[in-house]
Design a protein around this motif. Structure first.
Motif, PDB file in Angstrom:
ATOM      1  N   PHE A 150      32.605 -26.067  -5.165  1.00 39.22           N
ATOM      2  CA  PHE A 150      31.395 -26.692  -4.629  1.00 39.22           C
ATOM      3  C   PHE A 150      31.734 -27.781  -3.601  1.00 39.22           C
ATOM      4  O   PHE A 150      31.047 -27.928  -2.583  1.00 39.22           O
ATOM      5  N   LEU A 151      32.797 -28.545  -3.869  1.00 39.13           N
ATOM      6  CA  LEU A 151      33.167 -29.620  -2.952  1.00 39.13           C
ATOM      7  C   LEU A 151      33.642 -29.075  -1.612  1.00 39.13           C
ATOM      8  O   LEU A 151      33.388 -29.681  -0.556  1.00 39.13           O
ATOM      9  N   THR A 152      34.343 -27.952  -1.609  1.00 41.76           N
ATOM     10  CA  THR A 152      34.846 -27.390  -0.356  1.00 41.76           C
ATOM     11  C   THR A 152      33.760 -26.673   0.434  1.00 41.76           C
ATOM     12  O   THR A 152      33.850 -26.580   1.662  1.00 41.76           O
ATOM     13  N   LYS A 153      32.736 -26.180  -0.238  1.00 42.61           N
ATOM     14  CA  LYS A 153      31.688 -25.431   0.448  1.00 42.61           C
ATOM     15  C   LYS A 153      30.521 -26.310   0.891  1.00 42.61           C
ATOM     16  O   LYS A 153      29.703 -25.878   1.688  1.00 42.61           O
ATOM     17  N   GLY A 154      30.420 -27.520   0.386  1.00 42.75           N
ATOM     18  CA  GLY A 154      29.285 -28.362   0.720  1.00 42.75           C
ATOM     19  C   GLY A 154      29.500 -29.206   1.965  1.00 42.75           C
ATOM     20  O   GLY A 154      30.555 -29.163   2.624  1.00 42.75           O
ATOM     21  N   ASP A 155      28.493 -30.013   2.296  1.00 41.05           N
ATOM     22  CA  ASP A 155      28.569 -30.924   3.425  1.00 41.05           C
ATOM     23  C   ASP A 155      29.625 -31.999   3.154  1.00 41.05           C
ATOM     24  O   ASP A 155      29.863 -32.393   2.013  1.00 41.05           O
ATOM     25  N   TYR A 156      30.226 -32.515   4.235  1.00 37.44           N
ATOM     26  CA  TYR A 156      31.316 -33.477   4.084  1.00 37.44           C
ATOM     27  C   TYR A 156      30.837 -34.763   3.414  1.00 37.44           C
ATOM     28  O   TYR A 156      31.490 -35.270   2.495  1.00 37.44           O
ATOM     29  N   LEU A 157      29.703 -35.291   3.842  1.00 37.06           N
ATOM     30  CA  LEU A 157      29.196 -36.534   3.268  1.00 37.06           C
ATOM     31  C   LEU A 157      28.783 -36.337   1.806  1.00 37.06           C
ATOM     32  O   LEU A 157      29.025 -37.197   0.958  1.00 37.06           O
ATOM     33  N   VAL A 158      28.162 -35.204   1.530  1.00 32.48           N
ATOM     34  CA  VAL A 158      27.777 -34.916   0.149  1.00 32.48           C
ATOM     35  C   VAL A 158      29.014 -34.737  -0.721  1.00 32.48           C
ATOM     36  O   VAL A 158      29.064 -35.203  -1.880  1.00 32.48           O
ATOM     37  N   ALA A 159      30.029 -34.087  -0.174  1.00 35.04           N
ATOM     38  CA  ALA A 159      31.267 -33.890  -0.936  1.00 35.04           C
ATOM     39  C   ALA A 159      31.938 -35.233  -1.234  1.00 35.04           C
ATOM     40  O   ALA A 159      32.473 -35.434  -2.330  1.00 35.04           O
ATOM     41  N   GLN A 160      31.895 -36.141  -0.256  1.00 32.39           N
ATOM     42  CA  GLN A 160      32.481 -37.464  -0.488  1.00 32.39           C
ATOM     43  C   GLN A 160      31.706 -38.226  -1.561  1.00 32.39           C
ATOM     44  O   GLN A 160      32.304 -38.875  -2.443  1.00 32.39           O
ATOM     45  N   GLN A 161      30.391 -38.134  -1.508  1.00 35.13           N
ATOM     46  CA  GLN A 161      29.566 -38.786  -2.526  1.00 35.13           C
ATOM     47  C   GLN A 161      29.820 -38.174  -3.903  1.00 35.13           C
ATOM     48  O   GLN A 161      29.929 -38.891  -4.907  1.00 35.13           O
ATOM     49  N   ALA A 162      29.928 -36.857  -3.955  1.00 37.84           N
ATOM     50  CA  ALA A 162      30.187 -36.187  -5.226  1.00 37.84           C
ATOM     51  C   ALA A 162      31.574 -36.534  -5.766  1.00 37.84           C
ATOM     52  O   ALA A 162      31.760 -36.670  -6.980  1.00 37.84           O
ATOM     53  N   GLN A 163      32.545 -36.702  -4.856  1.00 37.26           N
ATOM     54  CA  GLN A 163      33.892 -37.041  -5.303  1.00 37.26           C
ATOM     55  C   GLN A 163      33.939 -38.421  -5.953  1.00 37.26           C
ATOM     56  O   GLN A 163      34.602 -38.619  -6.975  1.00 37.26           O
ATOM     57  N   VAL A 164      33.221 -39.368  -5.386  1.00 41.60           N
ATOM     58  CA  VAL A 164      33.146 -40.700  -5.982  1.00 41.60           C
ATOM     59  C   VAL A 164      32.454 -40.629  -7.341  1.00 41.60           C
ATOM     60  O   VAL A 164      32.877 -41.271  -8.315  1.00 41.60           O
ATOM     61  N   TRP A 165      31.397 -39.840  -7.420  1.00 38.77           N
ATOM     62  CA  TRP A 165      30.681 -39.700  -8.688  1.00 38.77           C
ATOM     63  C   TRP A 165      31.579 -39.057  -9.749  1.00 38.77           C
ATOM     64  O   TRP A 165      31.529 -39.438 -10.919  1.00 38.77           O
TER      65      TRP A 165
ATOM     66  N   VAL B 277      27.333 -31.530  -9.362  1.00 38.98           N
ATOM     67  CA  VAL B 277      27.918 -31.357  -8.024  1.00 38.98           C
ATOM     68  C   VAL B 277      27.313 -30.142  -7.329  1.00 38.98           C
ATOM     69  O   VAL B 277      27.062 -30.162  -6.114  1.00 38.98           O
ATOM     70  N   GLY B 278      27.049 -29.082  -8.107  1.00 46.33           N
ATOM     71  CA  GLY B 278      26.388 -27.930  -7.504  1.00 46.33           C
ATOM     72  C   GLY B 278      25.005 -28.273  -6.992  1.00 46.33           C
ATOM     73  O   GLY B 278      24.599 -27.833  -5.905  1.00 46.33           O
ATOM     74  N   ALA B 279      24.246 -29.074  -7.760  1.00 48.00           N
ATOM     75  CA  ALA B 279      22.922 -29.496  -7.295  1.00 48.00           C
ATOM     76  C   ALA B 279      23.031 -30.371  -6.049  1.00 48.00           C
ATOM     77  O   ALA B 279      22.222 -30.228  -5.114  1.00 48.00           O
ATOM     78  N   MET B 280      24.017 -31.251  -5.993  1.00 46.24           N
ATOM     79  CA  MET B 280      24.201 -32.092  -4.818  1.00 46.24           C
ATOM     80  C   MET B 280      24.601 -31.259  -3.610  1.00 46.24           C
ATOM     81  O   MET B 280      24.186 -31.548  -2.471  1.00 46.24           O
ATOM     82  N   THR B 281      25.383 -30.213  -3.826  1.00 44.48           N
ATOM     83  CA  THR B 281      25.791 -29.338  -2.729  1.00 44.48           C
ATOM     84  C   THR B 281      24.599 -28.618  -2.121  1.00 44.48           C
ATOM     85  O   THR B 281      24.524 -28.407  -0.903  1.00 44.48           O
ATOM     86  N   PHE B 282      23.617 -28.282  -2.964  1.00 40.29           N
ATOM     87  CA  PHE B 282      22.427 -27.575  -2.465  1.00 40.29           C
ATOM     88  C   PHE B 282      21.286 -28.523  -2.112  1.00 40.29           C
ATOM     89  O   PHE B 282      20.137 -28.102  -2.012  1.00 40.29           O
ATOM     90  N   GLY B 283      21.589 -29.808  -1.945  1.00 41.90           N
ATOM     91  CA  GLY B 283      20.619 -30.744  -1.386  1.00 41.90           C
ATOM     92  C   GLY B 283      19.905 -31.643  -2.373  1.00 41.90           C
ATOM     93  O   GLY B 283      19.082 -32.464  -1.962  1.00 41.90           O
ATOM     94  N   VAL B 284      20.171 -31.557  -3.669  1.00 44.15           N
ATOM     95  CA  VAL B 284      19.528 -32.425  -4.655  1.00 44.15           C
ATOM     96  C   VAL B 284      20.411 -33.667  -4.831  1.00 44.15           C
ATOM     97  O   VAL B 284      21.435 -33.626  -5.512  1.00 44.15           O
ATOM     98  N   THR B 285      20.019 -34.758  -4.193  1.00 42.45           N
ATOM     99  CA  THR B 285      20.834 -35.976  -4.221  1.00 42.45           C
ATOM    100  C   THR B 285      20.092 -37.164  -4.823  1.00 42.45           C
ATOM    101  O   THR B 285      20.616 -38.280  -4.807  1.00 42.45           O
ATOM    102  N   SER B 286      18.908 -36.959  -5.336  1.00 43.07           N
ATOM    103  CA  SER B 286      18.134 -38.061  -5.901  1.00 43.07           C
ATOM    104  C   SER B 286      18.691 -38.452  -7.272  1.00 43.07           C
ATOM    105  O   SER B 286      18.881 -37.603  -8.150  1.00 43.07           O
ATOM    106  N   TYR B 287      18.956 -39.759  -7.453  1.00 47.11           N
ATOM    107  CA  TYR B 287      19.457 -40.231  -8.737  1.00 47.11           C
ATOM    108  C   TYR B 287      18.371 -40.221  -9.820  1.00 47.11           C
ATOM    109  O   TYR B 287      18.671 -40.460 -10.991  1.00 47.11           O
ATOM    110  N   ALA B 288      17.150 -39.937  -9.437  1.00 47.20           N
ATOM    111  CA  ALA B 288      16.099 -39.782 -10.445  1.00 47.20           C
ATOM    112  C   ALA B 288      16.145 -38.401 -11.098  1.00 47.20           C
ATOM    113  O   ALA B 288      15.611 -38.199 -12.184  1.00 47.20           O
ATOM    114  N   VAL B 289      16.804 -37.436 -10.441  1.00 46.84           N
ATOM    115  CA  VAL B 289      16.858 -36.060 -10.930  1.00 46.84           C
ATOM    116  C   VAL B 289      18.232 -35.720 -11.494  1.00 46.84           C
ATOM    117  O   VAL B 289      18.346 -34.994 -12.496  1.00 46.84           O
TER     118      VAL B 289
END
Length: 451
Positions: A232-247, A172-184
């Motif tokens: 991390f969820l409260t400090k990140g982007d809304y869409l990224v936080a929603q994606q991270a919450q589902v994950w 979730v921390g990586a997703m908050t800082f922009g790493v959203t690739s499922y390959a990584v």
């Protein structure tokens, strides 16, 4: 002379008689001995076979593969076969049921490579997602079994002692800082799980790994890491936080061959380590003094088992998210069904796969057309089971915790009335959710009669 001669003759005759008697005795005794030796050899051969059967643990059979012979638990083998059939039936049902029903015969055609009009629905849309769930369940089942074996505690699953939370926090921390690739992200998840496990292991080590300390420190780390995830969820982007919450709930939505391929390759690479763990867990199940007396290096063996369990749990978490309570449920149910001394890894893996695949099937159909994450279903079943384990550990049942009993006697003698007192101590060992050993001390008193 005559006396001497007679004495000599007598001696000679006596000696001859004695020699003859001795020779006869030797001959007869030798014959008897030879006869008894022959019959003893026959009896020894039969006793060897009988002793081999008697020395074999109850409930085990011998499996011969070439020159190697293995002990096989009969009930565990039957249960593993039943779980395999159940898993096959659940997989066919998973591929058949959906928005459009596909006949099981057509599903079998697709699986066997024969042409079918349902190739798109079964082979392209449903099969990759099911394979991911199958592999995730296998990994969680084995990971939970290994960690519970090391901790000697049924509460010590990866999602309770902080391993899944560590993988989730770093992901979730990586997703908050922009790493959203499922390959990584799967590799980030593995790194987070290993880091969390290293911290828990380091803080729990005090000249040895104590089971209760290991679980309690793991629970503390799990709480701290959940707080970090929330930050991390409260400090990140809304869409990224929603994606991270589902994950974070654990979901197979959108999973396909891109996730199944690396996960299957990692499990294949870890197969030799899992086979070694199946052998090594028998020594870890002994008490420390017995294992050390047999020459087992407990520190290294436990570290290897924990490492294998952590890697499996982290890889599964990276592929589907932290699917809660699978690693808690599967090992304990498998052990209770098979009634084995150790947690059977094969049965635990098969049951973990059944739980994940069946849970995802129910998650797709219960509130259709809305699809629930599979973690919601497993948590709904696992949370009551966790509460039951804790309540059972507090109340206790005979044989769950260690108990000891002893009796003492005393006798008194003397004029009038005298008393005698005796004391003795006893100890017992058992297994329970919190306590693994127990001891009992008993005292007895005796009253002497009048002298």
């Amino acid at each position: 002379m005559t006396g001497d001669g007679m004495t000599g003759d007598g001696v000679t005759r006596d000696g001859a008689i004695r020699d003859g008697a001795v020779r006869d005795g030797v001959t007869q005794d030798g014959a008897t001995r030879n006869g008894s030796t022959r019959s003893g050899a026959a009896q020894d051969g039969s006793m060897r076979d009988g002793a081999g059967a008697r020395l074999r643990p109850a409930g085990y059979g011998r499996l011969r593969l070439g020159r190697a012979t293995f002990l096989l638990h009969r009930r565990a083998a039957v249960v593993a076969g039943a779980f395999a059939l159940l898993l096959a039936a659940v997989c066919v049902a998973y591929l058949s049921v959906g928005e459009s029903f596909v006949a099981p015969a057509e599903v079998l055609k697709v699986l066997t490579g024969r042409p079918s009009p349902d190739e798109l629905v079964v082979g392209t849309l449903r099969l990759p997602r099911m394979v991911v769930g199958l592999l995730v369940g296998l990994a969680f089942g084995v990971a939970g079994a290994l960690i519970q074996t090391v901790a000697r505690n049924p509460l010590a699953s990866p999602d309770v002692i902080g391993i899944s939370q560590g993988a989730g926090a770093l992901t979730v921390g990586a997703m908050t800082f922009g790493v959203t690739s499922y390959a990584v992200l799967p590799y980030v998840s593995v790194a987070g799980g290993l880091l969390a496990a290293a911290l828990v292991y380091a803080f729990a080590w005090r000249g040895g790994l104590h089971a209760t300390r290991f679980v309690l420190i793991g629970i503390g780390f799990a709480i701290a890491l959940r707080s970090l995830i929330t930050l991390f969820l409260t400090k990140g982007d809304y869409l990224v936080a929603q994606q991270a919450q589902v994950w974070m709930t654990g979901s197979l939505n959108g999973r396909g061959w891109d996730e199944a391929g690396p996960l299957g390759l990692v499990l294949l690479v870890l197969l030799p380590l899992v086979l070694w763990a199946a052998y090594a867990q028998r020594t870890v199940s002994m008490d420390d003094d017995t294992a050390t007396g047999l020459g087992v290096r407990l520190g290294r063996v436990r570290l290897g088992l924990v490492l294998a369990g952590v890697v499996l749990a982290s890889v599964a978490t990276g592929a589907a998210g932290p699917v809660d309570f699978v690693a808690l449920l599967a090992p304990q149910i498998a052990r209770r069904v098979t009634r084995t001394a150790q947690i059977p890894l094969l049965c635990s893996a098969l049951l973990g796969a059944v739980i994940v695949v069946l849970g995802d099937l129910l998650a797709r159909k219960l509130l259709a057309p809305t699809e629930l994450p599979v973690g919601v279903l497993t948590a709904a079943v696992g949370a009551p089971y966790l509460i039951w384990l804790i309540v059972r550990g507090r109340t206790g049942r005979p044989g769950d915790a260690g108990t000891g009993s002893a009796k003492g006697r005393g006798r008194g003698r003397g004029k009038g009335r005298s008393d005698g007192v005796g004391t003795s101590a006893g100890a017992g060992a058992g297994s329970g959710p919190v306590a693994a050993t127990g001891a009992g001390v008993g005292a007895g008193a005796g009253v002497g009669g009048k002298g």
